[in-house]
Design an enzyme around this catalytic site. Structure first.
Site, short mmCIF file in Angstrom:
data_model
loop_
_atom_site.label_atom_id
_atom_site.label_comp_id
_atom_site.label_asym_id
_atom_site.label_seq_id
_atom_site.Cartn_x
_atom_site.Cartn_y
_atom_site.Cartn_z
N LYS A 1 -4.97 -13.10 -5.76
CA LYS A 1 -3.93 -12.53 -6.74
C LYS A 1 -4.34 -13.41 -8.44
O LYS A 1 -4.34 -12.62 -8.74
CB LYS A 1 -2.83 -13.03 -5.98
CG LYS A 1 -1.95 -11.87 -5.27
CD LYS A 1 -0.74 -11.50 -4.33
CE LYS A 1 -0.77 -10.67 -3.61
NZ LYS A 1 0.63 -10.25 -3.14
N LYS B 1 -8.06 -4.59 3.55
CA LYS B 1 -6.46 -4.42 3.66
C LYS B 1 -5.75 -3.69 3.01
O LYS B 1 -5.72 -3.41 1.97
CB LYS B 1 -5.65 -5.88 4.28
CG LYS B 1 -5.42 -6.08 2.94
CD LYS B 1 -4.04 -7.39 3.86
CE LYS B 1 -3.09 -7.04 2.49
NZ LYS B 1 -1.71 -7.77 2.72
N LYS C 1 -0.16 -2.40 -0.98
CA LYS C 1 0.67 -1.99 -2.01
C LYS C 1 0.40 -1.85 -3.01
O LYS C 1 0.60 -1.25 -4.17
CB LYS C 1 1.44 -2.28 -1.64
CG LYS C 1 2.55 -3.63 -2.23
CD LYS C 1 4.06 -4.08 -2.42
CE LYS C 1 4.50 -4.53 -0.71
NZ LYS C 1 5.18 -4.80 -0.19
P1 ATP Z 1 0.09 -5.85 -0.26
O1 ATP Z 1 -0.71 -6.68 -0.08
O2 ATP Z 1 0.34 -4.70 0.66
O3 ATP Z 1 0.87 -5.90 -1.35
P2 ATP Z 1 2.42 -8.22 1.45
O4 ATP Z 1 1.19 -8.33 2.26
O5 ATP Z 1 2.01 -8.93 -0.50
O6 ATP Z 1 1.38 -6.37 0.51
P3 ATP Z 1 4.71 -8.12 2.10
O7 ATP Z 1 6.09 -6.44 1.56
O8 ATP Z 1 5.53 -9.21 1.86
O9 ATP Z 1 3.04 -7.49 1.17
O10 ATP Z 1 3.87 -8.01 3.84
C1 ATP Z 1 5.22 -7.20 4.49
C2 ATP Z 1 4.82 -8.00 6.28
O11 ATP Z 1 3.63 -6.83 6.45
C3 ATP Z 1 3.65 -9.20 6.06
O12 ATP Z 1 4.01 -9.71 7.40
C4 ATP Z 1 2.35 -8.59 5.61
O13 ATP Z 1 1.86 -9.69 7.14
C5 ATP Z 1 2.41 -7.27 6.16
N1 ATP Z 1 0.97 -6.51 5.72
C6 ATP Z 1 1.11 -5.84 4.89
N2 ATP Z 1 -0.18 -5.50 4.69
C7 ATP Z 1 -0.88 -5.17 6.03
C8 ATP Z 1 -1.56 -4.65 6.48
N3 ATP Z 1 -1.88 -4.11 5.96
N4 ATP Z 1 -2.00 -4.25 7.77
C9 ATP Z 1 -0.53 -4.86 8.45
N5 ATP Z 1 0.43 -5.78 8.45
C10 ATP Z 1 1.18 -5.50 6.57
#
Ligand code: ATP
Ligand code: LTN
Length: 338
Positions: A123, A204, A207
């Site tokens: 990030k 992965k 968002k």
């Molecule tokens: P992103 O990386 O998608 O912008 P994030 O991981 O920072 O988002 P959160 O909304 O805090 O976003 O994640 C919530 C949950 O979703 C966490 O437990 C994270 O591990 C899980 N998660 C996020 N992306 C994935 C993915 N691609 N596959 C499986 N689990 C995921």
């Protein structure tokens, strides 16, 4: 899978804690990697789920959007089947003990440990100004977890390293000041812990991806889903089986379809054994996703803002009662209370 039979009557209930950032859309990666696990633990564990808005502000947020996203994230919990009778749901900033414990834990966390975090590296890469909150974010996550005597942290695979650091911080504090914290464990799906981007199955689903075709949001329309799955990157081999290295795109579609429908990957491989194109797999994945998302959206529309706020208020009261006890203990151990 959480086995009911493994819990005896005398065994104390385990405690699960997890959170999702209200940083915009919630995608099926979040749902399948995390919320689906929450649904499995609620009822078997004392479950606590938080909308972690203090985490979200580690990247710039528009205040109006943040408010709306916070309420919508909590509504998503309820529409997904999180039952406030079984689980405590609350907004992180409503429980000030999170920020207070964060500070004390920061005083025993090494900078070198924080610089090792891959999420921080990802990030902060390419940005001119790196804000300190982005670096210290895993300490706040450790505080979230450790405040509640959490035994189990259901998350996606990308959070494994952060949970590992929370474990290390707990052990260090216990060694320095006496046994105060439970050392938690991550609970991570075997399949689905890392749903990959549809446009790039090497990374992965996220968002924050620049391309909207990367993810299926829980707010997508049927037409969005159909178009995104149609464009999903696969390969040119023309046969359908699970092999994450050789066939990451096809394996990702099989994983999504398996988790949404409950069919095993082995059974899906049998279903598609004779097929020489990916059209059937893509059509079935679209149908399964559209069915799932439209049922979700129907439930979502029927939940009022007032109902969500009511559950969040009650949840914050319950969470505060637990968190304040733990913080008091920490202050006592550290010589902060007279
Ligand atoms: P992103 O990386 O998608 O912008 P994030 O991981 O920072 O988002 P959160 O909304 O805090 O976003 O994640 C919530 C949950 O979703 C966490 O437990 C994270 O591990 C899980 N998660 C996020 N992306 C994935 C993915 N691609 N596959 C499986 N689990 C995921
Ligand atoms: N860092 C996580 C969200 C998060 C969390 C937590 C998850 C914040 N605090 C405590 C589990 C337990 C993320 O970005 N996905």
């Amino acid at each position: 899978m959480i086995m009911k039979s493994s819990m005896t009557k005398t065994e104390p209930k385990k405690i699960a804690f997890s959170g999702i950032q209200p940083s915009g859309i919630i995608h099926i990666g979040n749902y399948l990697g995390s919320i689906q696990l929450w649904l499995e633990v609620q009822g078997h564990y004392d479950a606590i789920f938080s909308v972690v808005n203090l985490h979200a502000i580690t990247v710039p947020q528009n205040p109006k959007d943040l408010k709306a996203n916070t309420l919508n994230a909590a509504k998503t919990f309820l529409a997904s089947g999180i039952d406030p009778e079984k689980a405590t749901i609350f907004v992180q900033s409503d429980v000030p003990e999170h920020a207070q414990l964060y500070w004390t834990l920061g005083t025993i966390t090494k900078l070198s440990e924080l610089y090792l975090m891959t999420q921080f590296k990802d990030k902060s890469q390419g940005t001119e100004t790196v804000l300190s909150g982005l670096l210290t974010y895993p300490v706040l996550m450790a505080a979230d977890i450790l405040l509640y005597n959490t035994t189990t942290v259901p998350v996606g695979d990308d959070q494994r390293q952060h949970v590992e650091l929370a474990r290390e911080i707990a052990r260090r504090f216990n060694d320095m000041f006496g046994k105060t914290f439970v050392v938690p464990q991550a609970l991570i799906h075997k399949t689905g812990s890392r749903i990959m981007g549809l446009d790039n199955p090497g990374k992965k689903m996220s968002k924050s991806a620049a391309n909207k075709n990367n993810y299926i949001a829980l707010t997508d329309t049927a037409a969005d889903v159909a178009s995104k799955i149609k464009k999903a990157v696969t390969d040119s081999e023309g046969s359908i089986y699970y092999d994450i290295d050789k066939k990451p795109g096809v394996s990702n579609l099989l994983t999504i379809l398996s988790l949404i429908t409950g069919s095993s990957i082995k059974d899906l491989e049998k279903t598609y054994r004779e097929q020489t194109t990916y059209a059937g797999l893509k059509n079935d994945t679209t149908t399964a996703l559209v069915d799932f998302i439209s049922a979700f959206q129907k439930r979502y529309r029927n939940i009022s803002d007032a109902e969500v706020k009511h559950h969040l208020d009650l949840g914050a009261q319950k969470a505060r009662a637990m968190a304040s006890q733990k913080l008091e203990e920490v202050y006592e151990r550290m010589g902060l209370s007279l």
